[in-house]
Every structure is written in C-alpha cells, then in structure tokens.
Write an enzyme that holds these catalytic residues in place. Structure first.
Site, PDB file in Angstrom:
ATOM      1  N   ASP A   1      -5.095   5.240 -33.419  1.00  0.00           N
ATOM      2  CA  ASP A   1      -6.144   5.914 -33.816  1.00  0.00           C
ATOM      3  C   ASP A   1      -5.713   7.333 -32.640  1.00  0.00           C
ATOM      4  O   ASP A   1      -5.786   7.133 -31.336  1.00  0.00           O
ATOM      5  CB  ASP A   1      -7.025   5.826 -33.570  1.00  0.00           C
ATOM      6  CG  ASP A   1      -8.344   7.155 -34.147  1.00  0.00           C
ATOM      7  OD1 ASP A   1      -7.359   7.910 -34.166  1.00  0.00           O
ATOM      8  OD2 ASP A   1      -9.160   7.008 -33.484  1.00  0.00           O
TER       9      ASP A   1
ATOM     10  N   GLU B   1      -7.682  16.199 -31.706  1.00  0.00           N
ATOM     11  CA  GLU B   1      -9.207  16.147 -33.161  1.00  0.00           C
ATOM     12  C   GLU B   1      -9.913  15.480 -32.660  1.00  0.00           C
ATOM     13  O   GLU B   1     -10.839  15.506 -33.495  1.00  0.00           O
ATOM     14  CB  GLU B   1      -7.969  14.738 -34.170  1.00  0.00           C
ATOM     15  CG  GLU B   1      -8.466  14.828 -35.363  1.00  0.00           C
ATOM     16  CD  GLU B   1      -8.867  13.855 -35.257  1.00  0.00           C
ATOM     17  OE1 GLU B   1     -10.084  13.534 -36.211  1.00  0.00           O
ATOM     18  OE2 GLU B   1      -8.856  12.841 -34.085  1.00  0.00           O
ATOM     19  N   GLU B   2      -9.336  14.418 -31.025  1.00  0.00           N
ATOM     20  CA  GLU B   2     -10.690  13.961 -31.381  1.00  0.00           C
ATOM     21  C   GLU B   2     -12.303  14.612 -30.542  1.00  0.00           C
ATOM     22  O   GLU B   2     -13.348  14.279 -30.283  1.00  0.00           O
ATOM     23  CB  GLU B   2     -10.738  12.421 -30.165  1.00  0.00           C
ATOM     24  CG  GLU B   2      -9.473  11.589 -30.994  1.00  0.00           C
ATOM     25  CD  GLU B   2      -9.950  10.613 -31.638  1.00  0.00           C
ATOM     26  OE1 GLU B   2     -10.969  10.853 -32.492  1.00  0.00           O
ATOM     27  OE2 GLU B   2      -9.277   9.489 -31.746  1.00  0.00           O
TER      28      GLU B   2
HETATM   29 ZN   LIG Z   1      -8.087  10.002 -35.351  1.00  0.00          ZN
END
Ligand SMILES: [Zn+2]
Length: 345
Positions: free
Chosen positions: A169, A201-202
């Site tokens: 991820d 994104e995180e």
């Molecule tokens: Zn992700």
C-alpha cells in the site's frame, strides 16, 4: 511486468513527505517508456503518452507509505516518535526499524517489555527506538528531529504468486499505473494517457491535488489497495466478499462515476478477466476523492488491489492481481476516445 523493478520500489523507503528517493527511481525508469515524464515541486512523477491530446485520462497510485517520525531524543539516546499516517502502534514494539537520516539509513530496535506488550492502549509517544547511541548527544550526531522511520522488512515471495512486504500500500499502485501507461503506449492509445505516482496520500492528499490540478484530466482513476475478507480480514458486511488472487476490485459508491465503472467492466469482459466488487459510502479514502474535486470537477473511479494486513509490517498481496490491474488499466486507456460522453443522460 518488471518484477525486479517492483521489488526495488518495495525495498525503498517513502514515508509520506519523504518520497523523493522512490519517485526518482520511477522518474528514471519511465524515461524510455513514455512520451513525457515530469516531476513537480512536491516530487509527484507524472508520465504521459500523447501529451498534446485534449482528452486526458489520469491514473494515480500513491508512492508514499505510512511510518513514524522522530520528535525527540531521550537523555539515554533513545528516539521518541509520532505517527505518519494510520499506523498500528502495537505492531512496532520488538520490531527492527530503519531511520532515514540525511547521512543515510541507520537501524534501530523498538523497545519492548512485558508491560509494553500488555498495553493495548499503546500510543506512538510511548514508543522508544534504541539505535545503540550512548546518550542524546551521540544520537544527534546521526539523527535529526523530523527523520522518518519504517519497519525494517523486505519483500518476500510466498506461495501461489503471493508476496509479502512493507507498504505494498500503495507502491503496488504506483508501479501498476506506470506499467499500464507503458503498455498503452506500446498499444497505440489515442487519448492523452497520464500516470502519476503521487506523494502524501497517507497524510494530506497534497500529491493528488497537485497532479490532477496540473494535468486537468476528463477522467481520473485512483489505483490503491483494499481490505479483503479472506484471511483475518475485516467483516464481509463492511467490505464485501473480497479475496487476494481473485482480480482487481471495482467500487460502487455515490461519488464513483457509473459510466467510467461500466467501461472498466466492459474492458474486463473483453479480456475475459474476473473482477471483484466492493461497495462503500461517499468517500473512498483514496487519491480519487482528491482528484474528483480539482478544477471544474473530475469524474473518477477506483481500481483496487486486494490486500491482507494493510498498514502492518508484512502486507500480503498477489502478483497475479498486480498483472491483472496492469492489463485492465492498459485496456481502459486504449478503449478511451476523445468523443466519450460522460453525462448520465
Ligand atoms: Zn493506500
């Protein structure tokens, strides 16, 4: 698929806000596979095929990963940290970690004891990283406040085309969008095709905002991981019946564009490829939400890679699913035409 390059990405640290080393590898890799490769001020790498075409399709996979950040150094030389992204704090004690310093990677062990192991309420500020320093002064010769930290894990091949590793991820997604773009070029796609390996994104979603605002696509697709219900996963009621190895996952929700989703399904049928379906409420928790609300608004869809143990030291996914996502998205690029009507009626 270039498995060697994928594994190289998975071995590279890219904690949110500190993605440059990984982005540079993608930038170099794409030079001979796209018509144009750009990097912006955040470090987003965007590769394009047919960059002068007015109708544009943008795929985004995020290059950043979750982790920790050094906030203080104790008088004993141990490092104190805060979280970057959605970590499981209890996964850290007893684990090896890497600290990404200006002088390169140094290694540490996260302190553990019976009391720590029994503390289910453990907070990131309770963690201590032992780097072997004699005292604070010694530690600060190597470490700076703000340095990032990841688990010291490597990618491994498991049975049946499965792999395990830290932060599949969403480095799988960043890899997939680039390979799909390269394939779209080989197959002579006619519209403007873009693939972005996004930052942040995180944490803030800033990378997807910068990337989509600059490309200004007519269609955006986020490529990210999703929870499975196949192995200590989450409840089927929450995520649907999703399994590793059974193909890309498409999402039905109020914000995902039905015509884009339908086209993805048609592409899968053409390839005789199995796809899985999940349902969610209004937001997807991915770069898709961000890209959707850039410019005048961008219709978007989500293609997800099934993943077990998300945000843990060893996530498990399938190379077969990775290849299927590449094939599906390359087919989508090739299927798009400049006269597509995206209005629902
Ligand atoms: Zn992700």
């Amino acid at each position: 698929m270039n498995k060697e390059f994928l594994f190289e990405l998975l071995r590279t640290g890219s904690v949110s806000g500190n993605e440059a080393e990984l982005e540079k590898k993608i930038y170099d890799y794409m030079q001979d596979k796209a018509d144009q490769v750009t990097v912006d001020e955040l470090g987003n790498v965007t590769a394009a095929v047919n960059p002068s075409a007015p109708f544009k399709v943008l795929l985004a996979g995020h290059a950043d990963e979750i982790g920790l950040m050094v906030t203080a150094v104790g008088s004993d030389g141990s490092l104190m940290v805060t979280k970057i992204g959605g970590i499981y704090t209890t996964a850290y004690p007893g684990h090896k970690v890497r600290i990404y310093t200006k002088k390169g990677v140094i290694y540490g062990a996260v302190a553990n004891s019976r009391e720590i192991a029994r503390n289910s309420e453990l907070k990131p500020s309770d963690l201590r990283i032992d780097i072997g320093a004699r005292d604070r002064e010694d530690a600060l010769k190597y470490v700076e406040l703000g340095d990032t930290v990841t688990f010291d894990t490597d990618v491994r091949e498991l049975l049946n085309d499965c792999i395990s590793g830290r932060a599949l991820d969403d480095r799988l997604g960043a890899f997939i969008v680039m390979e799909a773009l390269a394939e779209a070029k080989r197959r002579g796609a006619s519209v403007g095709c873009y693939a972005a390996a996004t930052t942040g994104e995180e944490t803030t979603g800033n990378g997807a905002y910068f990337a989509a605002s600059r490309v200004r696509p007519q269609i955006a697709i986020a490529v990210d991981v999703t929870y499975t219900s196949d192995n200590c996963g989450i409840s089927e009621a929450l995520t649907g019946d999703i399994a590793v190895g059974k193909g890309p996952v498409l999402c039905n929700n109020p914000s995902i564009h039905k015509k884009v989703n339908e086209r993805l399904r048609a592409c899968a049928r053409k390839l005789d490829m199995a796809v899985q379906t999940e349902a969610a409420n209004g937001r997807t928790g991915t770069d898709g939400d961000t890209m959707h609300l850039t410019g005048v608004g961008v219709p978007f869809a989500l293609v997800s890679i099934p993943l077990r143990y998300m945000h843990n030291p060893d996530e498990v996914g399938s190379l077969r699913d990775v290849q299927a996502c590449i094939d599906l998205l390359a087919e989508f690029f090739v299927s798009c035409t400049a006269d597509m009507d995206l209005k629902p009626f």
